[in-house]
Write an enzyme that holds these catalytic residues in place. Structure first.
Site: not given
Length: 479
Positions: A212, A247
């Site tokens: 991720e 993110c």
């Protein structure tokens, strides 16, 4: 942690896994309930740890971390029995008579390496999937968020079964010692640079990974929309989302030259409504995680191609590691702020003649973890979803696809590989084992030597599911 220590941890967990202890429904439920207790009995401690690491406001600590972990636990507890059930599948003529199913099997001993920006959520959320799937787990929390790391170690050692779940604190030496071990899966959340190291280490043992990562998440703002609502929603996950240290935070905006001034005014107005005239004094904004990241951020603003493009904000307070919400208008695409993931409270706005030009700009950069579009045009929405490759997309809001447990969350290309959340987390830590069952009846002579033309026709018909062809072969009719 030495190599020997790391080996000892993994060997101990491997023995636990081989014993079969973690495979039972009862064990999985007990550990998920233990994680849930942490969120309900120690929430104040979590808030304090997040405040110590990031000056994270209490509201964001609960909404973005504690409630998310709690909801993931509750969802897994509710759905676990169904997730664990073998999935029946129809069989074909080729295997008749038979039955078949897909069995979810735990992978074994897995490693979860977490990031510092949401250190509570990003540690426990993937762990929930790993435990639900019946694995033994090692958690390596981020040393860059030391208060949360220490709290996780304390609480997990207090609540969970430490013969199957371990926490290893530390920095680079500890992480490298762990990466040198043989794992059944590695789940990593963090930067692309470290992601490459994780992937390289995993390759030595052919270990599957979930990465991720991140990237420059674009936000396209069309004309003729409710700019006030759009501005508030952009702010909610840019500056109210960990001061941009997220993110899936909007990294830059693309809008038309005509729409840009109105959008800037709308964002300015809502920012002052949220944080006042002096946002550096606001208690509702997180700080930058450390001095290194603070210097990186102010360095982006010092770029000659950027410094004269500031239309709002730009102030900073090094003593408190805070940077005011900053809007940059018409920055050059070859500037540093447009060449790397910002991961902070700076928001460049790129203007175009026509909104359709956004696709060329987005495609010129690595595929992002998320992309956003604000529009009232259904056709434009369809074009955006079709033309933009991203880990996930939200239309007319920011990051909400991350909150939906029935949607997989993950990257594509350089923004990551693999996905999780809800059942996708369970699946990420499971092997889908194919099982086919037959009796001793239903023998087909055409399978076996000595071979003959009619047997070839017969097997062709079986494999193609051709009942008429099967009959022809049985009767010896040539095709």
């Amino acid at each position: 942690m030495s190599q020997v220590d790391a080996e000892g941890v993994v060997d101990g967990l491997r023995r636990t896994y081989i014993s079969g202890k973690t495979k039972s429904y009862e064990w999985r439920v007990s550990q998920l309930k233990a994680l849930l207790k942490i969120t309900t009995h120690h929430d104040k401690e979590v808030v304090e740890a997040l405040r110590a690491d990031l000056k994270k406001p209490e509201h964001e600590a609960y909404v973005h971390e504690i409630f998310m972990v709690s909801n993931a636990c509750k969802s897994a507890l509710k759905e676990l029995h169904q997730w664990m059930k073998p999935q029946k599948v129809k069989t074909s003529l080729a295997t008749y008579p038979s039955s078949a199913e897909i069995v979810s099997e735990p992978l074994g001993v897995v490693l979860v390496i977490t990031a510092w920006n949401y250190p509570f959520l990003l540690a426990l959320d993937p762990m929930i999937g790993a435990i639900a799937a019946g694995n033994c787990v090692v958690l390596k929390p981020s040393e860059i968020a030391p208060a949360t790391s220490a709290l996780l170690a304390k609480l997990l050692n207090q609540y969970v079964d430490t013969s199957a779940i371990r926490v290893v604190e530390g920095a680079v030496p500890e992480m490298q010692a762990l990466l040198d071990q043989r794992w059944d899966k590695i789940f990593y959340t963090g930067s692309s640079k470290v992601g490459q190291i994780v992937l390289s280490s995993a390759a030595k043992h052919l270990t599957p990974v979930v990465l991720e990562l991140g990237g420059k998440c674009p936000t396209v703002v069309d004309a003729n929309i409710d700019l006030k609502v759009a501005a508030r929603r952009i702010i909610s996950w840019k500056w109210s989302g960990n001061s941009g240290q997220t993110c899936i935070s909007p990294d830059y905006i693309i809008t038309t030259e005509e729409n840009a001034p109105k959008l800037v005014d709308a964002i300015k107005c809502e920012l002052e409504s949220f944080y006042g005239k002096d946002p550096l004094k606001s208690q509702d904004m997180s700080s930058i995680i450390n001095e290194r990241q603070f210097e990186r951020m102010t360095g982006l603003l010092d770029d000659k191609k950027v410094s004269d493009k500031i239309v709002y904000g730009g102030q900073s307070d090094k003593s408190n590691l805070k940077i005011a919400p900053t809007i940059l208008l018409d920055v050059s695409e070859d500037s540093s702020v447009m060449s790397e993931e910002i991961f902070g409270p700076l928001l460049p706005i790129i203007t175009v003649g026509k909104i359709e030009e956004c696709y060329k700009i987005i495609a010129s950069k690595p595929k992002p973890l998320a992309a956003y579009l604000f529009t009232n045009d259904k056709k434009r929405t369809e074009e955006f979803v079709s033309n933009v490759s991203a880990g996930g997309i939200t239309i007319n809001d920011i990051a909400l696809h991350f909150l939906e447990p029935r949607l997989p969350f993950g990257g594509v290309g350089e923004s990551g590989m693999g996905s999780y959340h809800g059942k996708f987390s369970f699946d990420a830590f499971s092997h889908k084992k194919s099982v086919l069952k037959r009796s001793f009846g239903g023998e087909v002579a055409a399978r076996y030597p000595p071979y003959a033309p009619w047997k070839l026709h017969f097997m062709e018909a079986i494999l193609q599911g051709d009942i008429f062809g099967l009959l022809k072969a049985w009767l010896g009719w040539s095709s």
